[in-house]
Design a protein around this motif. Sequence first.
Motif, PDB file in Angstrom:
ATOM      1  N   GLU A 202       0.836  -1.197   0.000  1.00 43.51           N
ATOM      2  CA  GLU A 202       0.000   0.000   0.000  1.00 43.51           C
ATOM      3  C   GLU A 202       0.873   1.251   0.000  1.00 43.51           C
ATOM      4  O   GLU A 202       0.571   2.241  -0.667  1.00 43.51           O
ATOM      5  N   THR A 203       1.927   1.188   0.800  1.00 41.24           N
ATOM      6  CA  THR A 203       2.883   2.300   0.834  1.00 41.24           C
ATOM      7  C   THR A 203       4.230   1.737   0.382  1.00 41.24           C
ATOM      8  O   THR A 203       5.023   1.238   1.195  1.00 41.24           O
ATOM      9  N   PRO A 204       4.455   1.763  -0.924  1.00 40.91           N
ATOM     10  CA  PRO A 204       5.687   1.143  -1.435  1.00 40.91           C
ATOM     11  C   PRO A 204       6.937   1.877  -0.946  1.00 40.91           C
ATOM     12  O   PRO A 204       7.109   3.074  -1.184  1.00 40.91           O
ATOM     13  N   ARG A 205       7.741   1.139  -0.224  1.00 41.91           N
ATOM     14  CA  ARG A 205       8.986   1.710   0.304  1.00 41.91           C
ATOM     15  C   ARG A 205       9.957   0.555   0.533  1.00 41.91           C
ATOM     16  O   ARG A 205       9.571  -0.491   1.046  1.00 41.91           O
ATOM     17  N   ALA A 206      11.199   0.750   0.174  1.00 34.34           N
ATOM     18  CA  ALA A 206      12.181  -0.328   0.332  1.00 34.34           C
ATOM     19  C   ALA A 206      13.587   0.252   0.430  1.00 34.34           C
ATOM     20  O   ALA A 206      13.867   1.349  -0.079  1.00 34.34           O
ATOM     21  N   ALA A 207      14.443  -0.482   1.105  1.00 33.73           N
ATOM     22  CA  ALA A 207      15.877  -0.147   1.164  1.00 33.73           C
ATOM     23  C   ALA A 207      16.619  -1.166   0.301  1.00 33.73           C
ATOM     24  O   ALA A 207      16.607  -2.362   0.600  1.00 33.73           O
ATOM     25  N   PHE A 208      17.195  -0.683  -0.774  1.00 34.96           N
ATOM     26  CA  PHE A 208      17.977  -1.549  -1.659  1.00 34.96           C
ATOM     27  C   PHE A 208      19.434  -1.451  -1.205  1.00 34.96           C
ATOM     28  O   PHE A 208      20.045  -0.378  -1.268  1.00 34.96           O
TER      29      PHE A 208
ATOM     30  N   GLY B 244      10.292 -12.164   6.460  1.00 35.86           N
ATOM     31  CA  GLY B 244       9.419 -12.219   5.292  1.00 35.86           C
ATOM     32  C   GLY B 244       9.463 -10.981   4.424  1.00 35.86           C
ATOM     33  O   GLY B 244       9.040 -11.020   3.267  1.00 35.86           O
ATOM     34  N   SER B 245       9.963  -9.871   4.967  1.00 37.15           N
ATOM     35  CA  SER B 245       9.992  -8.629   4.193  1.00 37.15           C
ATOM     36  C   SER B 245      11.346  -8.401   3.509  1.00 37.15           C
ATOM     37  O   SER B 245      11.543  -7.356   2.895  1.00 37.15           O
ATOM     38  N   THR B 246      12.231  -9.375   3.611  1.00 34.58           N
ATOM     39  CA  THR B 246      13.598  -9.189   3.101  1.00 34.58           C
ATOM     40  C   THR B 246      13.908 -10.204   2.004  1.00 34.58           C
ATOM     41  O   THR B 246      13.643 -11.405   2.154  1.00 34.58           O
ATOM     42  N   LEU B 247      14.464  -9.715   0.918  1.00 32.04           N
ATOM     43  CA  LEU B 247      14.936 -10.576  -0.174  1.00 32.04           C
ATOM     44  C   LEU B 247      16.458 -10.511  -0.225  1.00 32.04           C
ATOM     45  O   LEU B 247      17.058  -9.452  -0.011  1.00 32.04           O
ATOM     46  N   ILE B 248      17.084 -11.671  -0.531  1.00 30.70           N
ATOM     47  CA  ILE B 248      18.549 -11.742  -0.580  1.00 30.70           C
ATOM     48  C   ILE B 248      18.960 -12.363  -1.905  1.00 30.70           C
ATOM     49  O   ILE B 248      18.368 -13.354  -2.361  1.00 30.70           O
TER      50      ILE B 248
ATOM     51  N   MET C 238      11.729  -4.546   2.331  1.00 31.05           N
ATOM     52  CA  MET C 238      10.505  -3.888   1.877  1.00 31.05           C
ATOM     53  C   MET C 238       9.522  -3.773   3.029  1.00 31.05           C
ATOM     54  O   MET C 238       9.010  -4.770   3.539  1.00 31.05           O
ATOM     55  N   SER C 239       9.325  -2.531   3.451  1.00 32.14           N
ATOM     56  CA  SER C 239       8.409  -2.269   4.566  1.00 32.14           C
ATOM     57  C   SER C 239       8.000  -0.804   4.505  1.00 32.14           C
ATOM     58  O   SER C 239       8.793   0.060   4.123  1.00 32.14           O
TER      59      SER C 239
ATOM     60  N   CYS D  18      32.926  -6.332   5.563  1.00 37.03           N
ATOM     61  CA  CYS D  18      32.037  -6.044   4.435  1.00 37.03           C
ATOM     62  C   CYS D  18      31.703  -4.560   4.412  1.00 37.03           C
ATOM     63  O   CYS D  18      31.784  -3.862   5.424  1.00 37.03           O
ATOM     64  N   SER D  19      31.355  -4.089   3.221  1.00 38.26           N
ATOM     65  CA  SER D  19      30.958  -2.698   3.018  1.00 38.26           C
ATOM     66  C   SER D  19      29.571  -2.674   2.383  1.00 38.26           C
ATOM     67  O   SER D  19      29.175  -3.629   1.705  1.00 38.26           O
ATOM     68  N   PHE D  20      28.829  -1.550   2.610  1.00 37.67           N
ATOM     69  CA  PHE D  20      27.443  -1.478   2.165  1.00 37.67           C
ATOM     70  C   PHE D  20      27.170  -0.167   1.441  1.00 37.67           C
ATOM     71  O   PHE D  20      27.689   0.894   1.809  1.00 37.67           O
ATOM     72  N   GLY D  21      26.340  -0.270   0.401  1.00 41.50           N
ATOM     73  CA  GLY D  21      25.778   0.913  -0.238  1.00 41.50           C
ATOM     74  C   GLY D  21      24.266   0.823  -0.158  1.00 41.50           C
ATOM     75  O   GLY D  21      23.679  -0.233  -0.445  1.00 41.50           O
ATOM     76  N   ILE D  22      23.604   1.917   0.247  1.00 41.23           N
ATOM     77  CA  ILE D  22      22.148   1.900   0.468  1.00 41.23           C
ATOM     78  C   ILE D  22      21.473   2.890  -0.474  1.00 41.23           C
ATOM     79  O   ILE D  22      21.918   4.034  -0.629  1.00 41.23           O
ATOM     80  N   TYR D  23      20.374   2.440  -1.088  1.00 42.37           N
ATOM     81  CA  TYR D  23      19.531   3.330  -1.894  1.00 42.37           C
ATOM     82  C   TYR D  23      18.087   3.124  -1.450  1.00 42.37           C
ATOM     83  O   TYR D  23      17.599   1.980  -1.389  1.00 42.37           O
ATOM     84  N   MET D  24      17.388   4.231  -1.156  1.00 49.00           N
ATOM     85  CA  MET D  24      16.001   4.150  -0.695  1.00 49.00           C
ATOM     86  C   MET D  24      15.047   4.229  -1.887  1.00 49.00           C
ATOM     87  O   MET D  24      15.098   5.161  -2.696  1.00 49.00           O
ATOM     88  N   ILE D  25      14.163   3.199  -2.005  1.00 45.21           N
ATOM     89  CA  ILE D  25      13.139   3.148  -3.054  1.00 45.21           C
ATOM     90  C   ILE D  25      11.831   3.659  -2.461  1.00 45.21           C
ATOM     91  O   ILE D  25      11.394   3.198  -1.400  1.00 45.21           O
ATOM     92  N   GLU D  26      11.207   4.600  -3.150  1.00 42.91           N
ATOM     93  CA  GLU D  26       9.975   5.195  -2.619  1.00 42.91           C
ATOM     94  C   GLU D  26       8.864   5.246  -3.665  1.00 42.91           C
ATOM     95  O   GLU D  26       7.942   6.053  -3.565  1.00 42.91           O
TER      96      GLU D  26
END
Length: 725
Positions: A312-318, A355-359, A372-373, A407-415
């Motif tokens: 309903e509220t599409p939001r995710a951290a890629f 359940g809200s996480t894909l790998i 995705m939450s 490990c290193s991380f890069g984050i992009y917010m999907i809205e």
Amino acid sequence: MSENMKSELAKLREKCAMYESWLRALDKHGKFDLWFKDANSQYRFVNEYFANTMGRTKSELVDRTPEEVFGAERADRVRTMDRRVMEDGLLQRVVPCDESGALEVHEENRFVVTDDNGNAVGLGCLAFETTEKSLAEEALSQAQQLARLGNWRWSVRDKCLISCSEQFASILGVSFTDAFSVMKDRAKSVIHPDDRDMVREIDQRKGDPSFGAYDIEYRIITPEGDERFVREIAEPLMGNDLTPVEYAGTLQDITDKKTTELELLRARDELELRVQERTADLQHLANHDVLTGTLNRSAFVKQIENRLAELETPRAAFIVLDLDGFKNVNDCYGHAAGDLLLQVVAERLKQRADGSTLISRLGGDEFGICVMSSDVDVESATEICEDIQHAIAAKIKLGSREVYVGCSFGIYMIESPKADIAEAYKSADIALYRAKNSSNRSIVQFEKKMAEEAAYRHQLEQDLRKAVSHGDLDLALQPQVVVQGEKLVGFEALARWQHPEFGAIRPDLFIEIAEQTGLICELGKQVLNRACRETALLNTQFDKSFRISVNLSSLQFQNENLVQFVEDACRSHGLAPEMLELEVTESLFLSNSEQTKTALAAIRGMGARIALDDFGTGYSSLSYLREFAIDRIKLDRSFIKDVSWSASDQRIVKGIISLAKSLDISTIAEGVETNQQREFLEECECDEIQGFYYGVPSSATDLSSLMKKGGERYAIHHLPDALAV
């Protein structure tokens, strides 16, 4: 004596004289070994060429027994060979150079000498040098080695090996000389027990005229116990009676091929079994990474798109994750260990997923995580990364080994439900690149300016390739001055790039790009050549002996032609190597490779000097000064900047200069900008200085104009004011 007898005697004398003249001609002009022995193996005639080959005079050989010529042990072998010639009538062989079996400089033909009645009275030998043939054989040997192929010849009558190549012996796992004894009963000594009957049957049938050529595969066991697969191909060499007298053939090591075939067969069988037993797994394989069981990239993207459309509220951290130190595991322990490490990391990621996480394993050691939450934000995404980071940092067991990776991380917010996932991946990857190259951040969120910077950097990379290809970079010279008396003694050559669109590009930026893209070797070569040329011109123009310092990247030492480049640059521009100083950083010494040591020694051997740049920073170690030949230490500008008032910097600078003096190493300080800094360095007895105190780095043309106007001292005090630029 009757007239007939006298006539016959005269003819015999004439004939003997003719034979003697022939023999003398052979002795004088023959470029081959020639000798005759009696039935007791004593030399009765040797030509000069043979005597020279033996390293003796003719008098030291003629009428001598084998014991007198060779000694007792070798004489026994010589007599045995001579008896063999007397019995068989002929012996042809290639003479080995030494006991190691390295081939062959002469081909010998030994034969029986008979009297008028056909009785054997001795033997002779005619031998020819085969140097060119040996060279050809060496080329053949190299080709055989590459193909893992050896050749051989087999005597049907004697049932033994009569010749073979070095590679043949290598395949058997024995020395060249041992190959002959091993092959006497090869079925027993080298053939795998399961293949012995087949090989014995082949050997027994070689004398059968109807048997002909053959092509077989079998296994051998080396002396070390290794099992190898080989392929043997041979064909008979027929005698006058059309029966085989020899077999000539090849032996090829086909272990890799067979192993691959067996592995492929096993893989095929396993795959067929899995298809038969679990047809449903095909769908899983289509959507998952085979190694880690995580989603593959295409399935990862598809599921993100589907789930975003359902929210309903599409939001995710890629999130893109990359392992630190994975390459070291591969290099040290092999790819199997690397694969196992990826599997362990994947399992630890799965354990922290809900359940809200894909790998997904995106490729190599890079993983994708999409949370995705409706309430996920940068802060919660960062906390997830920190939790994963902590889990992966824990000890990982790879069989009997224990390893640690970061490990290193890069984050992009999907809205948006219609977000371009490919663009999200690209943006997260840009943030990851920033994290990988940061000294204090391992988790970075994407910002729009990062994409602009990435595009800018990409543009610089493309344009730098063109600039290096066209030789468009400039060269600036910064004076190096003796502290006592302010005498100009040399320059440091500095590359400069004036971009047609962006203007002056920071040297540290374009040098970094050059190193990452492999352009540094060509760029370094251009700088070295131009620096040598312009310094030589200044020296000629002003009758001076200015020294030029040129920076070398540690990557340039991986080029095996580096030393030749340096030598060519000095020679082609007429600069004495003693006027050249090459600056290296301590990163060069971290590998401590023999190639680095050899290159440094060769450079110093031609007369050039080596300076250790940026000393006092990074991993500086006194062991470098002991292990590597260093002529000069260059104090880093970070210690000079505050040396006028910082007591700690003053102690460090004094300590480095004192240490250098005790090791008979000269010192030069860079980054000198004020007279107070210069006076302190003079007080510390630093040898030389360079920096903006004497102006910005300038072109050789500007330096030449200033020196023409007022000399060296005038030049170094009238360069452009750096601090005003």
